[in-house]
Design an enzyme around this catalytic site. Sequence first.
Site, PDB file in Angstrom:
ATOM      1  N   ARG A  18       0.847  -1.213   0.000  1.00 34.42           N
ATOM      2  CA  ARG A  18       0.000   0.000   0.000  1.00 34.42           C
ATOM      3  C   ARG A  18       0.877   1.255   0.000  1.00 34.42           C
ATOM      4  O   ARG A  18       0.551   2.260  -0.622  1.00 34.42           O
ATOM      5  CB  ARG A  18      -0.989   0.000   1.177  1.00 34.42           C
ATOM      6  CG  ARG A  18      -1.794   1.289   1.258  1.00 34.42           C
ATOM      7  CD  ARG A  18      -3.136   1.176   1.986  1.00 34.42           C
ATOM      8  NE  ARG A  18      -3.120   0.350   3.177  1.00 34.42           N
ATOM      9  CZ  ARG A  18      -2.527   0.666   4.337  1.00 34.42           C
ATOM     10  NH1 ARG A  18      -1.882   1.817   4.460  1.00 34.42           N
ATOM     11  NH2 ARG A  18      -2.570  -0.166   5.355  1.00 34.42           N
ATOM     12  N   TYR A  57     -15.384  16.148 -16.471  1.00 34.51           N
ATOM     13  CA  TYR A  57     -15.782  14.745 -16.550  1.00 34.51           C
ATOM     14  C   TYR A  57     -16.954  14.505 -15.580  1.00 34.51           C
ATOM     15  O   TYR A  57     -16.931  14.995 -14.448  1.00 34.51           O
ATOM     16  CB  TYR A  57     -14.568  13.897 -16.169  1.00 34.51           C
ATOM     17  CG  TYR A  57     -14.816  12.419 -16.174  1.00 34.51           C
ATOM     18  CD1 TYR A  57     -14.913  11.720 -17.368  1.00 34.51           C
ATOM     19  CD2 TYR A  57     -14.938  11.711 -14.985  1.00 34.51           C
ATOM     20  CE1 TYR A  57     -15.136  10.357 -17.374  1.00 34.51           C
ATOM     21  CE2 TYR A  57     -15.160  10.348 -14.984  1.00 34.51           C
ATOM     22  CZ  TYR A  57     -15.261   9.681 -16.180  1.00 34.51           C
ATOM     23  OH  TYR A  57     -15.485   8.333 -16.177  1.00 34.51           O
ATOM     24  N   ASP A  60      -6.584  18.371 -15.186  1.00 35.98           N
ATOM     25  CA  ASP A  60      -6.917  17.043 -15.699  1.00 35.98           C
ATOM     26  C   ASP A  60      -6.556  17.043 -17.180  1.00 35.98           C
ATOM     27  O   ASP A  60      -7.237  17.650 -18.000  1.00 35.98           O
ATOM     28  CB  ASP A  60      -8.412  16.770 -15.488  1.00 35.98           C
ATOM     29  CG  ASP A  60      -8.835  15.386 -15.963  1.00 35.98           C
ATOM     30  OD1 ASP A  60      -8.098  14.770 -16.763  1.00 35.98           O
ATOM     31  OD2 ASP A  60      -9.917  14.924 -15.542  1.00 35.98           O
ATOM     32  N   LYS A  94      -7.359   5.704 -19.985  1.00 36.27           N
ATOM     33  CA  LYS A  94      -7.648   6.177 -21.337  1.00 36.27           C
ATOM     34  C   LYS A  94      -6.400   6.037 -22.226  1.00 36.27           C
ATOM     35  O   LYS A  94      -5.893   4.948 -22.375  1.00 36.27           O
ATOM     36  CB  LYS A  94      -8.175   7.605 -21.267  1.00 36.27           C
ATOM     37  CG  LYS A  94      -9.219   7.827 -20.173  1.00 36.27           C
ATOM     38  CD  LYS A  94     -10.519   7.071 -20.376  1.00 36.27           C
ATOM     39  CE  LYS A  94     -11.411   7.050 -19.150  1.00 36.27           C
ATOM     40  NZ  LYS A  94     -11.755   8.334 -18.579  1.00 36.27           N
TER      41      LYS A  94
HETATM   42  C1  LIG Z   1     -12.162   8.815 -17.357  1.00 35.45           C
HETATM   43  C2  LIG Z   1     -11.854  10.172 -16.880  1.00 35.45           C
HETATM   44  C3  LIG Z   1     -11.729  10.442 -15.508  1.00 35.45           C
HETATM   45  C4  LIG Z   1     -11.951   9.386 -14.455  1.00 35.45           C
HETATM   46  O1  LIG Z   1     -11.026   8.357 -14.558  1.00 35.45           O
HETATM   47  P1  LIG Z   1     -11.331   6.814 -14.152  1.00 35.45           P
HETATM   48  O2  LIG Z   1     -10.046   6.158 -14.472  1.00 35.45           O
HETATM   49  O3  LIG Z   1     -12.480   6.357 -14.976  1.00 35.45           O
HETATM   50  O4  LIG Z   1     -11.648   6.818 -12.701  1.00 35.45           O
HETATM   51  C5  LIG Z   1     -11.421  11.734 -15.134  1.00 35.45           C
HETATM   52  N1  LIG Z   1     -11.257  12.712 -16.047  1.00 35.45           N
HETATM   53  C6  LIG Z   1     -11.370  12.491 -17.370  1.00 35.45           C
HETATM   54  C7  LIG Z   1     -11.182  13.610 -18.324  1.00 35.45           C
HETATM   55  C8  LIG Z   1     -11.673  11.212 -17.833  1.00 35.45           C
HETATM   56  O5  LIG Z   1     -11.813  11.001 -19.145  1.00 35.45           O
END
Ligand SMILES: *Cc1c(COP(=O)(O)O)cnc(C)c1O
Length: 380
Positions: free
Chosen positions: A46, A98, A170, A195
């Site tokens: 962890r 998101y 982000d 992604k």
């Molecule tokens: C998918 C996504 C998230 C969240 O990520 P997860 O891996 O699904 O928890 C946050 N911001 C953006 C822009 C995303 O495309």
Amino acid sequence: MFFDTKAVHAGITPDPATGSIVPPIYQTATYILEEVGKDKGFDYTRSSNPTRATLENSLAILEGGKYGISFSSGMASVDAILKLLSSGDHVVSSNDVYGGVFRLFNEVLSRYGLSFTFVNTSEPSAVEEAIRPNTKLIWLETPTNPLLQITDIDLISKIAKAHDILLGVDSTFATPYLLRPLEWEVDIVMHSTTKYLSGHNQIIGGILITNSEELNGKLKFLQKTIGAVSSPFDCWLTLLGLKTLSLRMARHSSNGLEVAQFLADHPKVERVIYPGLQSHPQHEIAKRQMKAFSGMISFDLKGGFDAGKTLMNSVQLCALAESLGAVESMITHPASMTHADVPEDIRVARGLTNGLVRISVGIEDVRDIMADLEQALDKV
Ligand SMILES: *Cc1c(COP(=O)(O)O)cnc(C)c1O
């Protein structure tokens, strides 16, 4: 070293025990100490794990940062940033965030005494006006999901510095191949590694990257205290994905531009949102701060919701699926899928219409992707 070389090699050294060219998966919970107080840098998974450390280091290098802190999902990584704050603090956030981030802010963290103001961060004056004495974080998404708004990171970074406010970005849609926010002294860059970074729809993961030793210390503390850590296997799969990041992003971007132009010229399409098109309101900013424009496109069909639904039920190559950024082309209806938790009045006011369709253009031959969209548009 150039970026494409870094994508293959950054942070990877042959395994000292065997010479293995691929870093091993250290699938262990704990580590045996040589004697009390003497470990080899790892005590409990962890807190730290060698496979995870390799991923954190690789991604930090690609992003041009010093420290990487990996999480079990993009959402867990956003949550960790917000846990730097305390009850009573205020956050200014992009309004087209998101859907899961909006839900976390609005439905969970707002119950813990944090308050949020959502503004269109592509207008820097809107950010400036939303700042209050207790504002502790500015949260940007660029390009945003799903409206693909672009924020001028340089301008917002100057505003954040002037007010001594933490700035988090982000950067999931861009990846470090297209955009490196740390170049404008952003404090923390966040990615959903689910992604483009892992790229093959194989894992859920998140990463934070910072140049600040102090922030790294606080985020590592939150990582081990809360425990939303990524598994060694997921880290390993992400490391494999990263090796082709440059090739994939170049292809996603060239395919994306072609598909966007194809849609813009199609008589059944009402509007196309793609930062690489001159018609995009922040096209100039996108051109300045990004290397290319990725594979994400949103568009509205003439005929709204029903037309969108027909299109999505008619595609054959494009997968009708939530998520994005993988090698396969995927198509989504934000209003009923990713953004279903955003109240309709807020959604529509923001431009996220009921008929909006989002496509994540994959790395297939672009002629096949366009042929699929063409036959599906014929049915609309
Ligand atoms: C998918 C996504 C998230 C969240 O990520 P997860 O891996 O699904 O928890 C946050 N911001 C953006 C822009 C995303 O495309």
